[in-house]
Design a protein around this motif. Structure first.
Motif, PDB file in Angstrom:
ATOM      1  N   ASN A   1      14.143   4.466   7.908  1.00  0.00           N
ATOM      2  CA  ASN A   1      14.049   3.464   6.862  1.00  0.00           C
ATOM      3  C   ASN A   1      13.853   2.088   7.488  1.00  0.00           C
ATOM      4  OD1 ASN A   1      14.085   2.173   4.473  1.00  0.00           O
ATOM      5  ND2 ASN A   1      16.232   2.563   3.987  1.00  0.00           N
ATOM      6  N   GLY A   2      12.666   1.571   7.392  1.00  0.00           N
ATOM      7  CA  GLY A   2      12.404   0.268   7.974  1.00  0.00           C
ATOM      8  C   GLY A   2      11.013  -0.171   7.644  1.00  0.00           C
ATOM      9  N   ALA A   3      10.643  -1.373   7.985  1.00  0.00           N
ATOM     10  CA  ALA A   3       9.312  -1.887   7.710  1.00  0.00           C
ATOM     11  C   ALA A   3       8.324  -1.274   8.670  1.00  0.00           C
ATOM     12  CB  ALA A   3       9.307  -3.404   7.831  1.00  0.00           C
ATOM     13  N   LEU A   4       7.042  -1.367   8.314  1.00  0.00           N
ATOM     14  CA  LEU A   4       6.008  -0.789   9.161  1.00  0.00           C
ATOM     15  C   LEU A   4       6.008  -1.407  10.558  1.00  0.00           C
ATOM     16  CD1 LEU A   4       2.819  -0.359   6.960  1.00  0.00           C
ATOM     17  CD2 LEU A   4       4.035   1.402   8.229  1.00  0.00           C
TER      18      LEU A   4
ATOM     19  N   ARG B   1       8.483  -2.324  12.191  1.00  0.00           N
ATOM     20  CA  ARG B   1       9.717  -2.082  12.924  1.00  0.00           C
ATOM     21  C   ARG B   1       9.946  -0.597  13.179  1.00  0.00           C
ATOM     22  NH1 ARG B   1      11.571  -6.152   9.436  1.00  0.00           N
ATOM     23  NH2 ARG B   1      12.557  -4.672   8.039  1.00  0.00           N
ATOM     24  N   LEU B   2       8.901   0.203  12.998  1.00  0.00           N
ATOM     25  CA  LEU B   2       9.048   1.646  13.207  1.00  0.00           C
ATOM     26  C   LEU B   2       9.111   1.965  14.689  1.00  0.00           C
ATOM     27  CD1 LEU B   2       6.576   3.183  10.603  1.00  0.00           C
ATOM     28  CD2 LEU B   2       9.068   3.260  10.558  1.00  0.00           C
ATOM     29  N   HIS B   3       9.817   3.025  15.016  1.00  0.00           N
ATOM     30  CA  HIS B   3       9.847   3.517  16.385  1.00  0.00           C
ATOM     31  C   HIS B   3       8.626   4.403  16.650  1.00  0.00           C
ATOM     32  CE1 HIS B   3      13.717   1.783  17.149  1.00  0.00           C
ATOM     33  NE2 HIS B   3      14.241   2.383  16.070  1.00  0.00           N
ATOM     34  N   ALA B   4       8.410   4.661  17.906  1.00  0.00           N
ATOM     35  CA  ALA B   4       7.197   5.389  18.319  1.00  0.00           C
ATOM     36  C   ALA B   4       7.136   6.777  17.706  1.00  0.00           C
ATOM     37  CB  ALA B   4       7.150   5.460  19.838  1.00  0.00           C
ATOM     38  N   GLU B   5       8.283   7.455  17.653  1.00  0.00           N
ATOM     39  CA  GLU B   5       8.269   8.821  17.129  1.00  0.00           C
ATOM     40  C   GLU B   5       7.907   8.841  15.647  1.00  0.00           C
ATOM     41  OE1 GLU B   5      11.933  10.661  18.097  1.00  0.00           O
ATOM     42  OE2 GLU B   5      11.477  10.812  20.238  1.00  0.00           O
ATOM     43  N   ASP B   6       8.387   7.848  14.911  1.00  0.00           N
ATOM     44  CA  ASP B   6       8.015   7.769  13.505  1.00  0.00           C
ATOM     45  C   ASP B   6       6.541   7.407  13.348  1.00  0.00           C
ATOM     46  OD1 ASP B   6      10.527   8.428  12.700  1.00  0.00           O
ATOM     47  OD2 ASP B   6      11.227   6.354  12.583  1.00  0.00           O
ATOM     48  N   ILE B   7       6.056   6.555  14.234  1.00  0.00           N
ATOM     49  CA  ILE B   7       4.632   6.222  14.191  1.00  0.00           C
ATOM     50  C   ILE B   7       3.789   7.480  14.416  1.00  0.00           C
ATOM     51  CG2 ILE B   7       2.820   4.930  15.372  1.00  0.00           C
ATOM     52  CD1 ILE B   7       4.960   2.762  15.950  1.00  0.00           C
ATOM     53  N   ILE B   8       4.200   8.276  15.399  1.00  0.00           N
ATOM     54  CA  ILE B   8       3.478   9.520  15.677  1.00  0.00           C
ATOM     55  C   ILE B   8       3.538  10.441  14.467  1.00  0.00           C
ATOM     56  CG2 ILE B   8       3.425  11.559  17.166  1.00  0.00           C
ATOM     57  CD1 ILE B   8       2.518   9.087  18.612  1.00  0.00           C
ATOM     58  N   LYS B   9       4.676  10.495  13.820  1.00  0.00           N
ATOM     59  CA  LYS B   9       4.791  11.339  12.625  1.00  0.00           C
ATOM     60  C   LYS B   9       3.805  10.904  11.544  1.00  0.00           C
ATOM     61  CE  LYS B   9       9.652  12.758  12.846  1.00  0.00           C
ATOM     62  NZ  LYS B   9      10.987  12.540  12.222  1.00  0.00           N
ATOM     63  N   LEU B  10       3.763   9.578  11.312  1.00  0.00           N
ATOM     64  CA  LEU B  10       2.833   9.082  10.294  1.00  0.00           C
ATOM     65  C   LEU B  10       1.388   9.366  10.688  1.00  0.00           C
ATOM     66  CD1 LEU B  10       4.494   5.682   9.313  1.00  0.00           C
ATOM     67  CD2 LEU B  10       4.178   7.676   7.854  1.00  0.00           C
ATOM     68  N   LEU B  11       1.098   9.225  11.961  1.00  0.00           N
ATOM     69  CA  LEU B  11      -0.267   9.507  12.411  1.00  0.00           C
ATOM     70  C   LEU B  11      -0.616  10.979  12.196  1.00  0.00           C
ATOM     71  CD1 LEU B  11      -0.627   7.480  15.739  1.00  0.00           C
ATOM     72  CD2 LEU B  11      -1.835   7.107  13.583  1.00  0.00           C
TER      73      LEU B  11
ATOM     74  N   ALA C   1      -7.590   5.074   6.399  1.00  0.00           N
ATOM     75  CA  ALA C   1      -6.406   5.429   7.187  1.00  0.00           C
ATOM     76  C   ALA C   1      -5.297   4.404   6.988  1.00  0.00           C
ATOM     77  CB  ALA C   1      -6.791   5.530   8.661  1.00  0.00           C
ATOM     78  N   ARG C   2      -5.667   3.144   7.012  1.00  0.00           N
ATOM     79  CA  ARG C   2      -4.640   2.120   6.782  1.00  0.00           C
ATOM     80  C   ARG C   2      -4.005   2.286   5.403  1.00  0.00           C
ATOM     81  NH1 ARG C   2      -8.440  -2.560   9.366  1.00  0.00           N
ATOM     82  NH2 ARG C   2      -7.488  -2.635  11.444  1.00  0.00           N
ATOM     83  N   GLU C   3      -4.815   2.516   4.407  1.00  0.00           N
ATOM     84  CA  GLU C   3      -4.305   2.668   3.055  1.00  0.00           C
ATOM     85  C   GLU C   3      -3.359   3.862   2.960  1.00  0.00           C
ATOM     86  OE1 GLU C   3      -7.424   3.096   0.252  1.00  0.00           O
ATOM     87  OE2 GLU C   3      -6.112   3.804  -1.333  1.00  0.00           O
ATOM     88  N   LEU C   4      -3.776   4.960   3.556  1.00  0.00           N
ATOM     89  CA  LEU C   4      -2.934   6.156   3.497  1.00  0.00           C
ATOM     90  C   LEU C   4      -1.632   5.964   4.257  1.00  0.00           C
ATOM     91  CD1 LEU C   4      -5.351   9.211   3.842  1.00  0.00           C
ATOM     92  CD2 LEU C   4      -3.952   8.563   1.880  1.00  0.00           C
ATOM     93  N   LEU C   5      -1.699   5.277   5.394  1.00  0.00           N
ATOM     94  CA  LEU C   5      -0.486   5.049   6.169  1.00  0.00           C
ATOM     95  C   LEU C   5       0.513   4.204   5.366  1.00  0.00           C
ATOM     96  CD1 LEU C   5      -1.915   4.454   9.748  1.00  0.00           C
ATOM     97  CD2 LEU C   5      -0.423   6.312   9.020  1.00  0.00           C
ATOM     98  N   ARG C   6      -0.019   3.203   4.702  1.00  0.00           N
ATOM     99  CA  ARG C   6       0.881   2.395   3.873  1.00  0.00           C
ATOM    100  C   ARG C   6       1.482   3.228   2.738  1.00  0.00           C
ATOM    101  NH1 ARG C   6      -3.312  -1.474   4.190  1.00  0.00           N
ATOM    102  NH2 ARG C   6      -2.825  -3.190   5.597  1.00  0.00           N
ATOM    103  N   ASP C   7       0.618   4.011   2.086  1.00  0.00           N
ATOM    104  CA  ASP C   7       1.108   4.825   0.971  1.00  0.00           C
ATOM    105  C   ASP C   7       2.154   5.819   1.440  1.00  0.00           C
ATOM    106  OD1 ASP C   7      -0.564   3.437  -0.612  1.00  0.00           O
ATOM    107  OD2 ASP C   7      -2.104   4.995  -0.748  1.00  0.00           O
ATOM    108  N   ARG C   8       1.862   6.458   2.538  1.00  0.00           N
ATOM    109  CA  ARG C   8       2.797   7.477   3.021  1.00  0.00           C
ATOM    110  C   ARG C   8       4.101   6.815   3.473  1.00  0.00           C
ATOM    111  NH1 ARG C   8       0.470  12.304   3.152  1.00  0.00           N
ATOM    112  NH2 ARG C   8      -1.793  12.390   3.232  1.00  0.00           N
ATOM    113  N   TYR C   9       3.962   5.682   4.127  1.00  0.00           N
ATOM    114  CA  TYR C   9       5.191   5.005   4.546  1.00  0.00           C
ATOM    115  C   TYR C   9       5.989   4.572   3.321  1.00  0.00           C
ATOM    116  CZ  TYR C   9       8.330   1.313   5.902  1.00  0.00           C
ATOM    117  OH  TYR C   9       9.446   0.538   6.038  1.00  0.00           O
ATOM    118  N   THR C  10       5.297   4.069   2.326  1.00  0.00           N
ATOM    119  CA  THR C  10       5.999   3.601   1.133  1.00  0.00           C
ATOM    120  C   THR C  10       6.675   4.762   0.422  1.00  0.00           C
ATOM    121  OG1 THR C  10       4.325   1.880   0.895  1.00  0.00           O
ATOM    122  CG2 THR C  10       5.727   2.316  -1.003  1.00  0.00           C
TER     123      THR C  10
END
Lengths: 320, 188
Positions: free
Chosen positions: B112-115, B117-127, B169-178
């Motif tokens: 739970n955090g802003a885009l 402020r995400l950690h690397a593992e969460d970034i990889i998950k979103l990717l 991709a940017r749009e989807l990343l935001r949507d998925r993160y949200t």
């Protein structure tokens, strides 16, 4: 995250991923080690000497290396031997034809209508079927029957000419059997295939003539000289040279020249007419039912049971 | 400007060239943490990323004779890994139409955090939650810094397609993160 144009988080992502340093597990190195082992096998390689060629391979290699003239001589020798073997084999077959007994037919009991001409006949043997040993068969007819058999008689080995004896059986409405012999001298041409219109020169069987459905005594000898005088030809012929060993009497047959056929020459020979096997239909049985039953008993005809449910739809043997 | 390599690295490379397995293992373990993220951000999961990395390391071992000491070894290896990864994606894409849009919506759970402020593992998950054809373009643009013309040439697509894929991709990343963030907030 405020607007779509704000991509500052991407810089953070880049830094985070660059600093991300996952440690390899044992399985990761195991996969790498397996990959390395699979590609490095040079120390295990060794040179294997080629096996020496076998005798057959060496012979074939020697043949392939022959010069063209030796190769030509070799091919000529092979062709010569093959031709000689073929001629030798052909001679054996020719001799065998003289040993063949006359073909025997099975005549069903047929009642002729009164208006049917008794001399009307049908010829079933095709011209060219002169090798009786190879082509003899038994033909069953359901109507008035005439069997015309052709056999080869080599006249002289040096002449390489042959006399063909066409034998025609006439089945009369009264049950008598008469036989006609046509002696054909062939000079090698195949024109005898034409002109099937015979002027029957029949002779009734002298004694014990074969009656349909009733076997005559074995060894009925029918001598049937043709009534027409021999036609003079320029072909030479030595009468009676090939004699059947089972001859019980002599008969001479004069050939009649017919258009479309080779000249006929007289030939002396004796022919044994074997009795025809009788067939008496069982009550309520047609000829074909009897025939099918005989074929089934002899195993030449087999009834294949259809399988309705053989795992295929439609069943394989029901498709066509 | 010449680069002076670490003497221990030089010795390690020499041992690897001689086929020493222990040296190769040390080499592998030393550069694995730096090279695995390269494949991770392009491919779907860790297993696939490790498999491609192993093949890239094999190519590196086979090409050590071509390595010049004036170049930085890490960058040389990263180039090999990236080329191997893109070749893998390209080859697989020919067979699977990898770059065609496809329905792919796996559940994502990130901290739970802003885009930013995400950690690397969460970034990889979103990717990894992105479709392949979007993830590759996003990685080439954001992490490797390629411009759209280079991406288009690399993936054999048009520049407009590259632009569209990056935006998507940017749009989807935001949507998925949200959506993931909302899910986390509702669960907490």
């Amino acid at each position: 995250m405020s607007t779509l144009k704000d991509h500052s988080w991407e810089e953070h992502w880049r830094r985070e991923v660059d600093q991300y340093a996952p440690q390899p597990s044992t399985a990761d190195w195991a996969g790498m080690h397996q990959l390395l082992e699979g590609t490095s096998g040079t120390e295990g390689q060794r040179t294997i000497d080629q096996e020496p060629p076998t005798a057959a391979a060496a012979s074939w290699q020697a043949i392939r290396e022959l010069p063209w003239y030796q190769y030509l001589v070799l091919m000529a020798a092979i062709v010569t031997v093959g031709y000689w073997l073929g001629v030798r084999q052909s001679g054996e077959i020719g001799e065998a034809t003289t040993e063949v007994h006359p073909a025997t037919d099975s005549l069903p009991g047929v009642t002729f209508a009164p208006h049917v001409s008794i001399n009307e006949n049908r010829t079933f043997a095709k011209d060219g079927n002169r090798s009786a040993a190879a082509r003899r068969d038994t033909t069953y007819f359901t109507q008035r029957v005439v069997r015309r058999a052709s056999r080869n008689f080599p006249v002289a080995a040096a002449q390489a000419r042959r006399i063909y004896i066409d034998t025609t059986y006439f089945l009369h409405a009264n049950g008598n059997l008469s036989i006609r012999y046509d002696t054909v001298y062939s000079n090698g041409s195949t024109s005898s295939a034409e002109g099937k219109t015979y002027q029957p020169t029949e002779q009734p069987a002298p004694s014990g003539s074969t009656t349909v459905g009733a076997p005559s005594p074995a060894g009925v000898v029918t001598n049937a000289p043709a009534s027409a005088p021999p036609v003079a030809t320029d072909q030479e012929h030595k009468p009676g040279q090939p004699q059947r060993p089972t001859a019980t009497g002599d008969s001479s047959s004069s050939g009649v020249y017919r258009p479309g056929r080779s000249p006929y020459l007289p030939v002396t020979l004796s022919v044994v007419v074997q009795p025809l096997p009788a067939w008496q239909p069982a009550p309520g049985t047609t000829y074909w039912e009897h025939r099918v039953q005989k074929l089934l008993e002899s195993g030449r005809l087999k009834i294949k049971q259809t399988q309705r449910d053989n795992g295929h739809f439609p069943p394989i043997n029901q498709r066509f | 400007m010449s680069f002076r390599p670490d003497p221990s690295i030089v010795a390690l490379i020499a041992a690897c060239k001689a086929g020493d397995r222990r040296a190769q293992e040390a080499f592998y373990r030393r550069f694995f943490p730096k090279l695995l993220p390269v494949t991770l951000r392009y491919l779907r999961n860790r297993e696939e990323a490790v498999s491609v990395l192993n093949h890239a390391m094999l190519r590196a071992f086979q090409s050590l004779d071509d390595y010049r000491e004036e170049h930085k070894l890490e960058a040389w290896l990263a180039t090999i890994v990236r080329r191997t990864t893109l070749n893998f994606i390209r080859d697989e894409g020919r067979a699977r139409r990898r770059f065609q849009p496809e329905a792919y919506d796996p559940p994502v759970s990130v901290a739970n955090g802003a885009l930013d402020r995400l950690h690397a593992e969460d970034i990889i998950k979103l990717l990894h939650a992105l479709p392949d054809y979007l993830r590759v373009v996003f990685s080439l643009s954001v992490f490797d810094g390629l411009i759209h013309e280079e991406i288009a040439a690399e993936l054999d697509i048009t520049v407009a397609a590259s632009r569209w894929r990056l935006a998507k991709a940017r749009e989807l990343l935001r949507d998925r993160y949200t959506s993931a963030n909302h899910l986390n907030e509702s669960l907490s």
